[in-house]
Design a protein around this motif. Structure first.
Motif, PDB file in Angstrom:
ATOM      1  N   UNK A 216      38.009  31.082  54.528  1.00 54.93           N
ATOM      2  CA  UNK A 216      39.095  32.063  54.484  1.00 54.93           C
ATOM      3  C   UNK A 216      38.596  33.301  53.763  1.00 54.93           C
ATOM      4  N   UNK A 217      39.131  34.446  54.160  1.00 60.49           N
ATOM      5  CA  UNK A 217      38.732  35.707  53.544  1.00 60.49           C
ATOM      6  C   UNK A 217      39.942  36.622  53.444  1.00 60.49           C
ATOM      7  N   UNK A 218      40.021  37.339  52.317  1.00 60.73           N
ATOM      8  CA  UNK A 218      41.094  38.313  52.125  1.00 60.73           C
ATOM      9  C   UNK A 218      40.477  39.638  51.725  1.00 60.73           C
ATOM     10  N   UNK A 219      40.757  40.692  52.483  1.00 61.15           N
ATOM     11  CA  UNK A 219      40.241  42.023  52.186  1.00 61.15           C
ATOM     12  C   UNK A 219      41.353  43.035  52.398  1.00 61.15           C
ATOM     13  N   UNK A 220      41.706  43.711  51.336  1.00 57.49           N
ATOM     14  CA  UNK A 220      42.787  44.699  51.398  1.00 57.49           C
ATOM     15  C   UNK A 220      42.477  45.823  50.430  1.00 57.49           C
ATOM     16  N   UNK A 221      42.383  47.052  50.950  1.00 54.14           N
ATOM     17  CA  UNK A 221      42.054  48.179  50.101  1.00 54.14           C
ATOM     18  C   UNK A 221      40.660  48.025  49.512  1.00 54.14           C
ATOM     19  N   UNK A 222      40.500  48.253  48.211  1.00 59.79           N
ATOM     20  CA  UNK A 222      39.158  48.184  47.605  1.00 59.79           C
ATOM     21  C   UNK A 222      38.705  46.772  47.256  1.00 59.79           C
ATOM     22  N   UNK A 223      39.570  45.768  47.445  1.00 57.50           N
ATOM     23  CA  UNK A 223      39.279  44.426  46.953  1.00 57.50           C
ATOM     24  C   UNK A 223      39.070  43.442  48.091  1.00 57.50           C
ATOM     25  N   UNK A 261      30.914  27.828  48.725  1.00 57.71           N
ATOM     26  CA  UNK A 261      30.808  28.921  47.773  1.00 57.71           C
ATOM     27  C   UNK A 261      31.985  29.857  47.838  1.00 57.71           C
ATOM     28  N   UNK A 262      31.961  30.836  46.956  1.00 60.29           N
ATOM     29  CA  UNK A 262      33.019  31.834  46.862  1.00 60.29           C
ATOM     30  C   UNK A 262      32.389  33.174  46.512  1.00 60.29           C
ATOM     31  N   UNK A 263      32.962  34.256  47.001  1.00 63.14           N
ATOM     32  CA  UNK A 263      32.454  35.587  46.704  1.00 63.14           C
ATOM     33  C   UNK A 263      33.587  36.582  46.566  1.00 63.14           C
ATOM     34  N   UNK A 264      33.311  37.695  45.895  1.00 60.77           N
ATOM     35  CA  UNK A 264      34.322  38.741  45.717  1.00 60.77           C
ATOM     36  C   UNK A 264      33.627  40.087  45.594  1.00 60.77           C
ATOM     37  N   UNK A 265      34.375  41.156  45.865  1.00 55.87           N
ATOM     38  CA  UNK A 265      33.840  42.505  45.722  1.00 55.87           C
ATOM     39  C   UNK A 265      34.986  43.471  45.448  1.00 55.87           C
ATOM     40  N   UNK A 266      34.632  44.604  44.843  1.00 57.44           N
ATOM     41  CA  UNK A 266      35.607  45.653  44.592  1.00 57.44           C
ATOM     42  C   UNK A 266      34.920  47.003  44.721  1.00 57.44           C
ATOM     43  N   UNK A 267      35.566  47.941  45.390  1.00 55.03           N
ATOM     44  CA  UNK A 267      35.058  49.300  45.547  1.00 55.03           C
ATOM     45  C   UNK A 267      35.640  50.175  44.457  1.00 55.03           C
ATOM     46  N   UNK A 268      34.763  50.964  43.822  1.00 55.16           N
ATOM     47  CA  UNK A 268      35.191  51.884  42.760  1.00 55.16           C
ATOM     48  C   UNK A 268      34.614  53.252  43.091  1.00 55.16           C
TER      49      UNK A 268
END
Length: 397
Positions: A216-223, A261-268
């Protein structure tokens, strides 16, 4: 007057046929696409029969695997579409076919999609470890480090986990949330019933490869955040076999390769920060299992629309039976000459520590940059580190 009327009727009929043909063409499409990635790489320590030596080589498909493919869709009406992808991997060095010589070894599938529901596809396809984690939360995907930036030999299936004989469902996007599941058949009698082990004279043998994966993946806006699980039975029995080589682990006769595994990211602003963790278990035909954990963090910053730099760090830890540890720092600089062509510079450093007892003596763990041993090779006897640099050119079409 009658002739004029007939001529008008014929012209009108031709116009309707032309319009219908134009509409049909607009509802169907076939696209040829591809990537060619080439360059020169240097590594400080590469294994030789006598130990180790430096190596300078032409290396293909580092930032992106060189490929060409055909994809197409047909509108079936009511929000339903038919689709297909055929994708070939190759080497620009000698023109040879990649993925063990398979004509469409990268991808080969056909399916249908429905607006608001998702896609059901059949054929050779990527697992969700690659689709969700590898594509979004790694130094290998977010910078041109590519195959030099993935975790050791891609044993956690983030780069190129392709499953044969697969039935795969990928959901539509629900306000940023996507999810899916797949199963890859072994195509051998009895395997689906849970009895894939082959025995001959009482000894375990390599069985036919099967697999399942979900995520599963969640991507909304910068996150963005994603998680995935992939389990491959008898990975060496696949065609072509999975590359699951890793120092000090006997992966030539695996019963099971399990990774999650698990991963995450954020745009700044103009920057992007990501991290991931993966856990992989190697279950051999006989003997105890081994486990590898990878911990990664990285970032990228766009100085201009054309120029970007990235930096990543990965710590890989093999369980105490083998006491293997690897630290890797990866740096990348990328300059876009156009929307389809870029040049890039890579610099990678990896150091290994630990040892394994083989034939009554301790064998030091070796460094090994890249997704497969043939890319740069291990550091060789007497060396526990590698420094690799590369300048490359990549073109998309």
């Amino acid at each position: 007057m009658k002739k004029i009327f007939n001529a008008a009727a014929v012209a009108g009929g031709l116009g309707v046929i032309a319009a219908a043909t134009s509409t049909a063409h607009a509802q169907s499409s076939v696209t040829l696409y591809g990537i060619i990635d080439a360059g020169v790489s240097y590594v400080s320590n590469s294994a030789t029969p006598a130990g180790h030596a430096s190596l300078v080589k032409y290396a293909d498909g580092v930032a992106s695997g060189s490929r060409w493919g055909v994809r197409g869709t047909e509108d079936l009406g009511g929000g339903l579409k038919a689709l297909f992808v055929l994708e070939n991997g190759f080497s620009s060095a000698d023109g040879s076919i990649g993925q063990g010589g398979a004509l469409f070894g990268r991808q080969a599938y056909v399916g249908v999609s429905k607006n608001g529901i998702g896609t059901l596809a059949f054929g050779r396809q990527y697992s969700f470890s690659t689709d969700y984690l590898g594509a979004n939360y790694t130094t290998g995907s977010q910078t041109p480090a590519g195959n030099y930036g993935w975790h050791i030999n891609d044993v956690d299936q983030l780069s190129a986990s392709r499953i044969n004989n697969a039935v795969k469902f990928s959901s539509a996007n629900f306000s940023g949330l996507t999810f899916g599941a797949m199963y890859g058949f072994s195509n051998r009698a009895g395997a689906f019933a849970g009895t894939p082990t082959v025995t001959a004279g009482g000894a375990s043998q390599q069985g036919a490869s099967s697999a399942y994966s979900f995520g599963a993946n969640y991507a909304q806006g910068p996150f963005g955040i994603g998680a995935a699980y992939t389990n491959i039975r008898y990975p060496n029995g696949a065609t072509p076999p999975f590359s699951v080589s890793i120092a000090n682990v006997n992966t030539g006769g695996l019963r099971d390769l399990e990774t999650y595994g698990i991963g995450a990211r954020v745009a700044i602003g103009a920057g992007l920060v990501w991290s991931n963790w993966t856990h992989t278990t190697f279950e051999p035909l006989t003997g105890a299992s081994s486990r590898l954990n990878n911990y990664e963090i990285g970032g990228r910053y766009g100085f201009t629309p054309a120029l970007a730099a990235g930096l990543g760090y990965t710590f890989s830890d093999l369980d105490d039976r083998f006491s293997g540890k690897w630290h890797q720092v990866t740096g990348a600089l990328d300059y876009a000459l156009s929307k389809r062509t870029d040049v890039y510079l890579l610099a990678v450093y990896q150091i290994a520590s630990g040892s394994n007892t083989v034939a009554g003596r301790d064998v030091p763990v070796q460094a090994q940059i890249g997704t497969v041993p043939a890319m740069l090779g291990t550091s060789g006897a007497g060396a526990n580190n590698q420094v690799a640099t590369r300048v490359g050119l990549r073109h998309r079409f």
